[in-house]
Write an enzyme that holds these catalytic residues in place. Structure first.
Site, PDB file in Angstrom:
ATOM      1  N   CYS A  78      61.233 -15.931-102.699  1.00  0.00           N
ATOM      2  CA  CYS A  78      61.750 -16.327-101.379  1.00  0.00           C
ATOM      3  C   CYS A  78      61.075 -17.617-100.896  1.00  0.00           C
ATOM      4  CB  CYS A  78      61.454 -15.240-100.355  1.00  0.00           C
ATOM      5  SG  CYS A  78      61.863 -13.579-100.911  1.00  0.00           S
TER       6      CYS A  78
HETATM    7  N1  GLN Z   1      60.081  -8.987-104.207  1.00  0.00           N
HETATM    8  C1  GLN Z   1      60.519  -9.217-102.869  1.00  0.00           C
HETATM    9  C2  GLN Z   1      61.927  -8.737-102.643  1.00  0.00           C
HETATM   10  O1  GLN Z   1      62.602  -8.349-103.531  1.00  0.00           O
HETATM   11  C3  GLN Z   1      60.393 -10.662-102.496  1.00  0.00           C
HETATM   12  C4  GLN Z   1      61.393 -11.491-103.194  1.00  0.00           C
HETATM   13  C5  GLN Z   1      61.083 -12.909-103.296  1.00  0.00           C
HETATM   14  O2  GLN Z   1      60.019 -13.435-103.038  1.00  0.00           O
HETATM   15  N2  GLN Z   1      62.066 -13.554-103.786  1.00  0.00           N
HETATM   16  O3  GLN Z   1      62.363  -8.752-101.537  1.00  0.00           O
END
Ligand code: GLN
Length: 262
Positions: free
Chosen positions: A2
């Protein structure tokens, strides 16, 4: 992975902070410049902000991409705040949690976001999960790695740890249990920001004269004052000060108090 951002500073509209800059968080949802894993952050988004004089933030979260949400665009035009935490999500695993899995996670005065993934989830995290009470486990915000990390952080906040210490301990424990995890965490109470750089990009923009601090996965504009945070670092910041402590050392996470309310 993210992209996320936390802001403390003079009153600003959400749009000015999150949509208008050339490389804003909204643009980063389809065109991030420094993201180390994944490409498009379209699996939901969330914004938490503090209203003047109220320690408990409001949240707006949705399951879809931020660029397609016209209600957000409309709200962002007029909602103003001095303290904001926002995130756009690229789900590590497909799931039905939708909005509940979109950061920021919230409890009382705190807003939290995780950029990263716990490798070998959930097996690698079972021993750590067992350190939480049945009540804490049954209250998980979602069935994702990020929701478990939030529960571990919240556990420490409720015990009275400061923001930095509440992030540092779970990062170390998770990294030991699952070494190739990426654990960029971001936490605020509206006065202080704490963040970890652990496996993905993290930057900050300090403008003490304007009493403005931004901590973000990546710069949202070409301001020369953006500084990159080295990997495996704990950052704590207020509107006027920023402290970086290496997480490679044993006892990182010294107390760091905020200086004023949202
Ligand atoms: N693993 C977390 C999720 O699935 C954060 C995802 C991310 O950083 N892309 O929400």
């Amino acid at each position: 992975m993210c992209r996320h951002l936390a802001y403390l500073g003079p009153t600003v509209t959400l749009g000015r902070l999150l949509s208008e800059p050339e490389h804003s968080l909204v643009r980063q949802s389809w065109e991030p410049r420094h993201q180390r894993h994944g490409t498009i952050n379209s699996d939901g988004f969330g914004v938490g902000w503090y209203a003047q004089g109220d320690p408990v933030p409001a949240r707006y979260r949705r399951t879809g991409p931020i660029w397609g949400d016209r209600s957000f665009t409309d709200l962002a035009r007029v909602v103003r705040s001095r303290a904001v935490l926002a995130a756009v999500r690229d789900a590590t695993r497909a799931g039905a949690d939708g909005e509940a899995a979109a950061a920021p996670f919230a409890e009382g005065p705190w807003l939290f976001s995780h950029n990263g993934a716990v490798r070998d989830w959930p097996d690698a995290a079972t021993a750590l999960a067992a350190t939480l009470s049945p009540r804490e486990l049954l209250s998980l915000a979602a069935s994702t790695d990020s929701a478990l990390i939030w529960a571990l952080v919240l556990h420490r906040l409720r015990e009275g740890h400061d923001l930095g210490a509440a992030l540092a301990a779970p990062v170390r424990e998770l990294a030991e249990a699952s070494p190739s995890s990426s654990l960029n965490l971001l936490l605020t109470d509206g006065r202080t920001i704490a963040a970890t750089a652990w496996g993905d990009s993290l930057w900050y923009l300090a403008d003490p004269e304007a009493r403005r601090m931004v901590v973000a996965s990546e710069p949202y504009d070409n301001d020369q004052r953006w500084c990159e945070v080295p990997d495996r670092t704990l950052l704590t910041a207020t509107r006027t000060r920023v402290v970086l402590v290496s997480l490679r050392e044993k006892h990182a996470g010294a107390p760091h108090q905020g200086d004023e309310g949202p």
